[in-house]
Design an enzyme around this catalytic site. Structure first.
Site: not given
Ligand code: BES
Ligand code: ZN
Ligand code: MN
Length: 497
Positions: A272, A290, A279, A353, A349, A351, A267
């Site tokens: 992000d 990220d 966020k 996947r 968010d 993104e 990835k």
């Molecule tokens: N890059 C983030 C995941 C992340 C968040 C990694 C905080 C480390 C610390 C990912 O893209 C994301 O934002 N995931 C969301 C998914 C949700 C919207 C279903 C998450 O984990 O909040």
């Molecule tokens: Zn992300």
């Molecule tokens: Mn995200």
């Protein structure tokens, strides 16, 4: 830092600093006992005075010990002898490294087998010593103009293997570990670089540099190529950004052409923001990390190429930014992925996947042995496993077992999570084949379930490194995980065939 392998007794030969272990209750390790004998009980007297009790990771520097050729002896606390395992070994090594950093000594002598972990064998101990020292000596200060700490004097470390002859095995272990450490360093630096420097274009340029240096095959797909291929999911993520997306394919061929490759998909979200599902501001800077999955893929390829590993590995890195903007995707948008399946974007968010699903479909063309994706995918994985274990999901148990074993060998550990059908229903959508989010329960599992729908034709595993790729707080910075695991995994595959 240069590493070499030496055999022989610790008390002989000139050296800037010899490291010798002391267990709790002031019990001398083998090396320390040999030094003690050569110095007619000097170490015993020091230890009896209570200056070195053997607390794990503690150090005591001795100068000009009588009877020894070495200029310094660094006593290193190893903790309880019966509790001495891998974790203690690593803590002790870190203690030694931090002390060595502060010395004027240019060379040091270390006995990994003396500190070593029983049952792990010499090559393992040598590899861990190299990786542990390199980890502690890593610096990222290229963006500081002032108050840079002075570079450590230590330039070479001899790893001594006792009375045993200098084995080819130990030399090979140094070579493998040095290459792995260079790969870890690359991954850490890419992760640590700020998002205004480390853009998708920067990642592509770094991949091109690697290709030139190590004679790798490279192809970088541009936005128009992705459009022609119909990578609708990936393209939906990059829409809000002014940075052009890049889809990097890097090939290392160390084995016969007919051998199917291991494909590593990383990835590469270089920042992000969450997009329209923005966020919160707190700690958003950490979303520069990220792209750690992408960095680990480049790091692993660098390591394998440098050590000329007899394997075929292809790195696939979808790279873009997730930004809000007038052209950005909206919650509710429906997009068509490369696989033809449609996705309702309920949260912009989620993104990672979306870029990975198209990269997984793309990977089918390589007729791979296996595909492993590496991604900072979910905050939920951090809640589940903290900062210790990487989350492992797989549609093939043999591959999962292989990854788990590689993680144990490298001490870059994973913990397997379920990928059961029962979770799939959380991704139901009224308007498309699936939604891109499955609600709060089991967030890391539903993210993996989403990916699994694009990996049906593959032997596939997914590593969620959201908790392990970087550290927060005072020690904020990239860890370079899981480069050591990926290297071991590729090498295990080479051995099995
Ligand atoms: N890059 C983030 C995941 C992340 C968040 C990694 C905080 C480390 C610390 C990912 O893209 C994301 O934002 N995931 C969301 C998914 C949700 C919207 C279903 C998450 O984990 O909040
Ligand atoms: Zn992300
Ligand atoms: Mn995200």
């Amino acid at each position: 830092m240069e590493f070499s392998i030496k055999s022989g007794a610790p008390q002989t030969g000139p050296n800037g600093c010899v490291v010798a272990g002391v267990f709790e209750a002031s019990r001398l390790s083998g090396t320390a006992a040999a030094l003690d004998a050569a110095s007619r009980g000097y170490l015993t007297r020091i230890v009896r005075r209570g200056d070195m009790r053997g607390r794990l990771g503690s150090t005591l520097l001795l100068q000009r010990v009588p009877g020894l050729a070495a200029e310094r002896v660094l006593l290193l606390g190893l903790g309880e002898r019966k509790e001495f395992g891998v974790s203690a070994f690593r803590d002790a090594l870190r203690g030694a490294a931090n002390a060595l950093k502060e010395l004027g000594a240019k060379d040091a002598l270390l006995y990994p087998a003396d500190l070593g972990v029983a049952g792990r064998g010499l090559p393992w101990n040598v590899r861990q010593a190299v990786l542990g020292l390199r980890d502690a000596f890593y610096r990222f200060d290229q963006l500081k103009t002032q108050k840079k700490p002075p570079a450590p004097a230590l330039a070479s470390v001899a790893l001594a293997i006792g009375g045993a002859p200098v084995t080819l095995q130990a030399r090979a272990a140094v070579k493998e570990a040095t290459a792995t450490a260079d790969g870890v360093d690359l991954a850490r630096t890419l992760g640590n670089l700020p998002p205004n420097i480390c853009t998708p274009t920067y990642l592509a340029d770094e991949a091109r540099k690697l290709a030139r240096q190590f004679k790798l095959g490279i192809e970088v797909l541009e936005r128009r190529d992705m459009e022609r291929l119909h990578m609708g999911a990936l393209l939906s993520v990059t829409r809000g950004s002014h940075q052009p997306p890049k889809f990097i394919v890097l090939r290392y061929a160390g084995a016969a052409k007919k051998k199917p490759p291991l494909v590593l998909v990383g990835k590469g979200i270089t920042f992000d923001t969450g997009g329209i599902s923005l966020k919160p501001a707190g700690e958003m800077d950490e979303m520069k990390f990220d792209m750690s999955g992408a960095a680990s893929v480049l790091g692993a390829l660098r390591a394998l190429a440098a050590m000329r590993a007899p394997v075929n590995v292809i790195g696939v890195v979808p790279a873009c930014e997730n930004m809000p903007g007038g052209a950005a995707s909206r919650p509710g948008d429906v997009v068509t992925s490369l696989s033809g399946q449609t996705v309702e974007i309920l949260n912009t968010d989620a993104e990672g996947r979306l870029i990975l699903c198209d990269a997984l479909s793309y990977s089918e063309r390589f007729e791979p042995l296996a595909v492993v994706d590496i991604a900072t995918l979910t905050g939920a994985c951090v809640i589940a496993l903290g900062h210790v274990a990487t989350g492992l999901f797989a549609n093939n148990q043999r591959l999962a077992d292989d990854i788990r074993a590689a993680g144990e060998e490298a001490w870059d550990r994973v913990w397997q999570m379920p990928l059961w059908e029962d979770y799939q229903e959380q991704l139901r959508s009224n308007f498309a084949d699936m939604a891109n989010v499955g609600g709060r329960p089991a967030g890391s599992v539903t993210a993996a379930c989403f990916l699994s729908r694009f990996a049906k034709k593959l032997r596939w595993a997914h590593l969620d490194i959201a908790g392990t790729a970087w550290k927060s707080g005072r020690e904020k910075g990239s860890t370079g995980r899981p480069v050591p695991l990926l290297v071991r995994l590729a090498l295990r595959g080479a051995r099995a065939r």
